[in-house]
Design a protein around this motif. Structure first.
Motif, PDB file in Angstrom:
ATOM      1  N   ALA A  44       0.849  -1.191   0.000  1.00  0.00           N
ATOM      2  CA  ALA A  44       0.000   0.000   0.000  1.00  0.00           C
ATOM      3  C   ALA A  44       0.880   1.234   0.000  1.00  0.00           C
ATOM      4  O   ALA A  44       1.954   1.245   0.609  1.00  0.00           O
ATOM      5  N   SER A  45       0.429   2.277  -0.690  1.00  0.00           N
ATOM      6  CA  SER A  45       1.153   3.546  -0.707  1.00  0.00           C
ATOM      7  C   SER A  45       0.409   4.548   0.164  1.00  0.00           C
ATOM      8  O   SER A  45      -0.828   4.557   0.208  1.00  0.00           O
ATOM      9  N   PHE A  46       1.145   5.399   0.865  1.00  0.00           N
ATOM     10  CA  PHE A  46       0.545   6.383   1.759  1.00  0.00           C
ATOM     11  C   PHE A  46       1.053   7.776   1.412  1.00  0.00           C
ATOM     12  O   PHE A  46       2.200   7.947   1.013  1.00  0.00           O
ATOM     13  N   ALA A  47       0.167   8.760   1.561  1.00  0.00           N
ATOM     14  CA  ALA A  47       0.569  10.147   1.322  1.00  0.00           C
ATOM     15  C   ALA A  47      -0.152  11.037   2.326  1.00  0.00           C
ATOM     16  O   ALA A  47      -1.294  10.774   2.705  1.00  0.00           O
ATOM     17  N   ALA A  48       0.515  12.068   2.775  1.00  0.00           N
ATOM     18  CA  ALA A  48      -0.094  13.014   3.711  1.00  0.00           C
ATOM     19  C   ALA A  48      -1.136  13.860   2.978  1.00  0.00           C
ATOM     20  O   ALA A  48      -0.993  14.158   1.792  1.00  0.00           O
ATOM     21  N   GLY A  49      -2.201  14.211   3.696  1.00  0.00           N
ATOM     22  CA  GLY A  49      -3.193  15.104   3.126  1.00  0.00           C
ATOM     23  C   GLY A  49      -2.673  16.538   3.093  1.00  0.00           C
ATOM     24  O   GLY A  49      -1.590  16.840   3.611  1.00  0.00           O
ATOM     25  N   THR A  50      -3.421  17.424   2.483  1.00  0.00           N
ATOM     26  CA  THR A  50      -3.025  18.826   2.414  1.00  0.00           C
ATOM     27  C   THR A  50      -4.064  19.693   3.125  1.00  0.00           C
ATOM     28  O   THR A  50      -5.257  19.378   3.127  1.00  0.00           O
ATOM     29  N   PHE A  51      -3.591  20.766   3.738  1.00  0.00           N
ATOM     30  CA  PHE A  51      -4.482  21.698   4.418  1.00  0.00           C
ATOM     31  C   PHE A  51      -3.999  23.102   4.115  1.00  0.00           C
ATOM     32  O   PHE A  51      -2.917  23.510   4.518  1.00  0.00           O
ATOM     33  N   ASP A  52      -4.799  23.830   3.364  1.00  0.00           N
ATOM     34  CA  ASP A  52      -4.429  25.181   2.941  1.00  0.00           C
ATOM     35  C   ASP A  52      -5.671  26.049   3.020  1.00  0.00           C
ATOM     36  O   ASP A  52      -6.769  25.611   2.651  1.00  0.00           O
ATOM     37  N   THR A  53      -5.522  27.282   3.519  1.00  0.00           N
ATOM     38  CA  THR A  53      -6.677  28.161   3.672  1.00  0.00           C
ATOM     39  C   THR A  53      -6.544  29.402   2.801  1.00  0.00           C
ATOM     40  O   THR A  53      -5.449  29.818   2.428  1.00  0.00           O
ATOM     41  N   GLN A  54      -7.685  29.976   2.498  1.00  0.00           N
ATOM     42  CA  GLN A  54      -7.756  31.217   1.734  1.00  0.00           C
ATOM     43  C   GLN A  54      -8.787  32.127   2.399  1.00  0.00           C
ATOM     44  O   GLN A  54      -9.701  31.649   3.069  1.00  0.00           O
ATOM     45  N   SER A  55      -8.630  33.425   2.198  1.00  0.00           N
ATOM     46  CA  SER A  55      -9.589  34.363   2.752  1.00  0.00           C
ATOM     47  C   SER A  55      -9.954  35.416   1.706  1.00  0.00           C
ATOM     48  O   SER A  55      -9.278  35.571   0.686  1.00  0.00           O
ATOM     49  N   GLN A  56     -11.017  36.118   2.004  1.00  0.00           N
ATOM     50  CA  GLN A  56     -11.536  37.106   1.056  1.00  0.00           C
ATOM     51  C   GLN A  56     -12.098  38.282   1.844  1.00  0.00           C
ATOM     52  O   GLN A  56     -13.014  38.124   2.660  1.00  0.00           O
ATOM     53  N   GLY A  57     -11.545  39.449   1.633  1.00  0.00           N
ATOM     54  CA  GLY A  57     -12.064  40.658   2.252  1.00  0.00           C
ATOM     55  C   GLY A  57     -12.948  41.407   1.272  1.00  0.00           C
ATOM     56  O   GLY A  57     -13.367  40.883   0.238  1.00  0.00           O
ATOM     57  N   THR A  58     -13.217  42.657   1.568  1.00  0.00           N
ATOM     58  CA  THR A  58     -14.047  43.477   0.699  1.00  0.00           C
ATOM     59  C   THR A  58     -13.316  43.767  -0.611  1.00  0.00           C
ATOM     60  O   THR A  58     -12.223  44.325  -0.613  1.00  0.00           O
ATOM     61  N   GLY A  59     -13.912  43.353  -1.707  1.00  0.00           N
ATOM     62  CA  GLY A  59     -13.324  43.616  -3.019  1.00  0.00           C
ATOM     63  C   GLY A  59     -12.157  42.734  -3.371  1.00  0.00           C
ATOM     64  O   GLY A  59     -11.519  42.932  -4.406  1.00  0.00           O
ATOM     65  N   ASP A  60     -11.827  41.753  -2.533  1.00  0.00           N
ATOM     66  CA  ASP A  60     -10.699  40.863  -2.789  1.00  0.00           C
ATOM     67  C   ASP A  60     -11.174  39.550  -3.390  1.00  0.00           C
ATOM     68  O   ASP A  60     -12.306  39.117  -3.165  1.00  0.00           O
ATOM     69  N   GLY A  61     -10.265  38.884  -4.122  1.00  0.00           N
ATOM     70  CA  GLY A  61     -10.520  37.529  -4.553  1.00  0.00           C
ATOM     71  C   GLY A  61     -10.036  36.555  -3.493  1.00  0.00           C
ATOM     72  O   GLY A  61      -9.427  36.941  -2.493  1.00  0.00           O
ATOM     73  N   TRP A  62     -10.322  35.272  -3.698  1.00  0.00           N
ATOM     74  CA  TRP A  62      -9.866  34.254  -2.757  1.00  0.00           C
ATOM     75  C   TRP A  62      -8.366  34.036  -2.921  1.00  0.00           C
ATOM     76  O   TRP A  62      -7.890  33.712  -4.002  1.00  0.00           O
ATOM     77  N   THR A  63      -7.617  34.209  -1.846  1.00  0.00           N
ATOM     78  CA  THR A  63      -6.183  33.951  -1.866  1.00  0.00           C
ATOM     79  C   THR A  63      -5.707  33.764  -0.425  1.00  0.00           C
ATOM     80  O   THR A  63      -6.436  34.067   0.523  1.00  0.00           O
ATOM     81  N   HIS A  64      -4.501  33.268  -0.275  1.00  0.00           N
ATOM     82  CA  HIS A  64      -3.942  33.085   1.067  1.00  0.00           C
ATOM     83  C   HIS A  64      -3.391  34.423   1.562  1.00  0.00           C
ATOM     84  O   HIS A  64      -2.583  35.052   0.885  1.00  0.00           O
ATOM     85  N   HIS A  65      -3.840  34.860   2.722  1.00  0.00           N
ATOM     86  CA  HIS A  65      -3.401  36.136   3.296  1.00  0.00           C
ATOM     87  C   HIS A  65      -2.607  35.876   4.573  1.00  0.00           C
ATOM     88  O   HIS A  65      -3.160  35.377   5.555  1.00  0.00           O
ATOM     89  N   GLU A  66      -1.339  36.225   4.556  1.00  0.00           N
ATOM     90  CA  GLU A  66      -0.516  36.134   5.751  1.00  0.00           C
ATOM     91  C   GLU A  66      -0.606  37.441   6.528  1.00  0.00           C
ATOM     92  O   GLU A  66      -1.172  38.425   6.054  1.00  0.00           O
ATOM     93  N   ALA A  67      -0.026  37.437   7.728  1.00  0.00           N
ATOM     94  CA  ALA A  67      -0.086  38.630   8.572  1.00  0.00           C
ATOM     95  C   ALA A  67       0.537  39.843   7.887  1.00  0.00           C
ATOM     96  O   ALA A  67       0.097  40.983   8.085  1.00  0.00           O
ATOM     97  N   ALA A  68       1.551  39.589   7.044  1.00  0.00           N
ATOM     98  CA  ALA A  68       2.227  40.698   6.373  1.00  0.00           C
ATOM     99  C   ALA A  68       1.394  41.290   5.240  1.00  0.00           C
ATOM    100  O   ALA A  68       1.651  42.413   4.798  1.00  0.00           O
ATOM    101  N   SER A  69       0.399  40.546   4.753  1.00  0.00           N
ATOM    102  CA  SER A  69      -0.447  41.045   3.652  1.00  0.00           C
ATOM    103  C   SER A  69      -1.898  40.661   3.924  1.00  0.00           C
ATOM    104  O   SER A  69      -2.466  39.796   3.235  1.00  0.00           O
ATOM    105  N   PRO A  70      -2.509  41.270   4.929  1.00  0.00           N
ATOM    106  CA  PRO A  70      -3.871  40.884   5.310  1.00  0.00           C
ATOM    107  C   PRO A  70      -4.907  41.301   4.271  1.00  0.00           C
ATOM    108  O   PRO A  70      -4.679  42.196   3.459  1.00  0.00           O
TER     109      PRO A  70
END
Length: 218
Positions: A44-70
């Motif tokens: 059997a082959s095993f692989a880790a799952g992925t976990f990634d988040t995105q956010s959307q503010g006013t007028g923004d598209g969906w993208t990952h926002h870090e603290a440096a670019s909220p």
């Protein structure tokens, strides 16, 4: 005649004895032979799952926002003021900003979202109060006025002072692959001034609000 029978009987007995001895010998040698064997295998082959988040503010598209670019929490809000009169002061009109968060389309795991902090800085901050309401796709004002709406910070009739960066232990669930995004509505207003507070030190002042959420995979 009798003597021959006796001799034959002894011969027969001797033959039988040899046969029995041979069988016994064969039984002993048989225990040293290995049993038949065969093998089966699987892999059997095993692989880790992925976990990634995105956010959307006013007028923004969906993208990952870090603290440096909220994400932008809302359009510029101006003209905030308390309500009521000098003799009967009241809180001012609420202003709402929507913030949405989800997993990315490639994320194989869903998660939970909670407010970890709300930080409001600036000269106007001391006069502000806020709460955070869970939206459901409706206009934030409608969600905030609905007694059935869930609140992450504050209550139906209670607000947190801006000096408090209170978070929340209440969580909102988001699904994997971008499904079931969460919407958080920041309800911000001027608190009702005390009877002796003329507001001279905050009139024309400004403040900046930063809403920080923690997302944990489930």
């Amino acid at each position: 005649m009798t003597g021959r029978r006796s001799s034959n009987a002894r011969a027969a007995a001797a033959v039988v004895s040899i046969v029995i001895g041979g069988c016994a010998f064969g039984a002993i040698t048989g225990t040293t032979l290995a049993a038949w064997q065969d093998e089966e295998s699987t892999v059997a082959s095993f692989a880790a799952g992925t976990f990634d988040t995105q956010s959307q503010g006013t007028g923004d598209g969906w993208t990952h926002h870090e603290a440096a670019s909220p994400a932008s929490l809302g359009a510029e809000i101006t003209g905030l003021a308390p309500g009521g009169t000098a003799s009967e002061p009241a809180a001012g009109q609420s202003h709402y900003s929507a913030f949405r968060i989800r997993t990315s389309e490639d994320s194989s795991r869903g998660g939970t979202v909670r407010v970890s902090a709300v930080n409001i800085d600036g000269a106007l901050a001391r006069a502000l109060e806020y709460r955070v309401v869970v939206g459901d796709g409706r206009d934030c004002e409608v969600a905030a006025d609905d007694p059935a709406s869930e609140l992450l910070v504050g209550g139906p009739q209670s607000y947190q002072p801006a000096s408090s960066s209170a978070g929340s232990d209440t969580e909102v669930t988001i699904g994997a692959h971008g499904s079931d995004p969460a919407e958080l509505c920041l309800d911000l207003r001027i608190a009702a001034p005390s009877g002796t507070d003329s507001g001279d030190d905050v009139q024309g002042a400004a403040a900046t609000a930063v809403l920080t959420v923690a997302v944990t995979q489930n």
